[in-house]
Write an enzyme that holds these catalytic residues in place. Structure first.
Site, PDB file in Angstrom:
ATOM      1  N   LYS A  13       0.570  -1.176   0.207  1.00  0.00           N
ATOM      2  CA  LYS A  13       0.031  -0.198   0.127  1.00  0.00           C
ATOM      3  C   LYS A  13       0.815   1.175  -0.498  1.00  0.00           C
ATOM      4  CE  LYS A  13      -1.970  -0.936   4.020  1.00  0.00           C
ATOM      5  NZ  LYS A  13      -2.037  -2.063   4.623  1.00  0.00           N
ATOM      6  N   ARG A  88     -10.190   1.367   9.430  1.00  0.00           N
ATOM      7  CA  ARG A  88      -9.716   0.213   9.776  1.00  0.00           C
ATOM      8  C   ARG A  88     -10.773  -1.000  10.566  1.00  0.00           C
ATOM      9  NH1 ARG A  88      -3.877  -0.016  11.430  1.00  0.00           N
ATOM     10  NH2 ARG A  88      -2.937   1.955  11.417  1.00  0.00           N
ATOM     11  N   ARG A 127      13.622 -10.312   3.985  1.00  0.00           N
ATOM     12  CA  ARG A 127      13.637  -8.957   3.386  1.00  0.00           C
ATOM     13  C   ARG A 127      14.561  -8.407   4.902  1.00  0.00           C
ATOM     14  NH1 ARG A 127       8.922  -4.150   2.956  1.00  0.00           N
ATOM     15  NH2 ARG A 127       8.525  -4.937   5.399  1.00  0.00           N
ATOM     16  N   ARG A 139      14.172  -3.494  11.266  1.00  0.00           N
ATOM     17  CA  ARG A 139      12.598  -3.040  11.562  1.00  0.00           C
ATOM     18  C   ARG A 139      12.301  -4.095  13.006  1.00  0.00           C
ATOM     19  NH1 ARG A 139      10.100  -0.324   6.734  1.00  0.00           N
ATOM     20  NH2 ARG A 139       8.028  -1.513   8.906  1.00  0.00           N
ATOM     21  N   ARG A 150       0.776  -8.916  13.641  1.00  0.00           N
ATOM     22  CA  ARG A 150      -0.053  -7.638  12.928  1.00  0.00           C
ATOM     23  C   ARG A 150      -0.661  -7.925  12.066  1.00  0.00           C
ATOM     24  NH1 ARG A 150       4.330  -4.328  10.171  1.00  0.00           N
ATOM     25  NH2 ARG A 150       2.221  -2.839  10.108  1.00  0.00           N
TER      26      ARG A 150
END
Length: 200
Positions: A13, A88, A127, A139, A150
């Site tokens: 996104k 959301r 990644r 991260r 998540r």
């Protein structure tokens, strides 16, 4: 052109949002950025949000919708905007619909990036490995464990928006597992179609 982008974390996104902003010159409205800006500007809704955040509470839907309501009135959003990360929940979507209707504003489309969740977890793990191999810090969001959490939160809270917007006739699905440039081509084709309709 007023659109909402839907899709789980890692669906692309953010990347597509940047490309839409660049091509069409409409702002991407992030609720986090809007909250911070409203707090900094000391708007009535911003002050309300600030006192809630300072006490460690979650900013209620009504306050977030109020901040979005103020933001869509700004000059740069008059020609359109992208909402990414909001709504959301179905409750937020209904509140957003009511607020936009009161302003005489209609959404053009809700674009959902459909992805294979297992492949997404693999993509995030890769990644993280590549980042670590370059000697850069990984991260927190890019660890498979955090990412799965998540993803689960998305499935519970946000995935029902797909059915909600399908019911309104606004939902358009795009295969988010395609190469990034192909996804962009499909997004542009869809949005150009809306723009032509608006002109004709």
């Amino acid at each position: 052109m007023r659109i909402i982008l839907l899709g789980p974390p890692g669906a692309g996104k953010g990347t597509q949002s940047e490309r839409i902003v660049e091509r069409y010159g409409i702002p991407q409205l992030s609720t986090g950025d809007m909250l911070r800006a409203a707090v900094a500007a000391g708007t009535p809704v911003g002050l309300e949000a600030k006192s809630i955040m300072e006490s460690g509470g979650l900013v209620p839907d009504a306050v977030v919708v109020g901040i979005v309501a103020d933001r869509v009135e700004e000059a740069d959003a008059k020609r359109g905007f992208i909402l990414d990360g909001f709504p959301r929940t179905v409750e937020q979507a209904k509140a957003l619909d009511t607020m936009l209707a009161e302003k005489g504003i209609a959404l053009d489309a809700v674009v959902e990036f459909v992805v294979d969740e297992n492949a997404l977890v693999g993509r995030i793990a890769k990644r993280a490995e590549e980042t670590a191999a370059r000697g850069q810090p990984v991260r927190k969001d890019d660890t498979p464990e955090v990412f799965k959490t998540r993803l689960d939160a998305y499935k519970k809270q946000t995935a029902p928006l797909s059915d909600y917007y399908a019911g309104t006739g606004l939902l358009r699905k795009i295969d988010g597992m395609q190469p990034i440039d192909q996804v962009t081509r499909e997004v542009v084709s869809l949005l150009d179609g809306f723009r032509e309709k608006a002109v004709s």
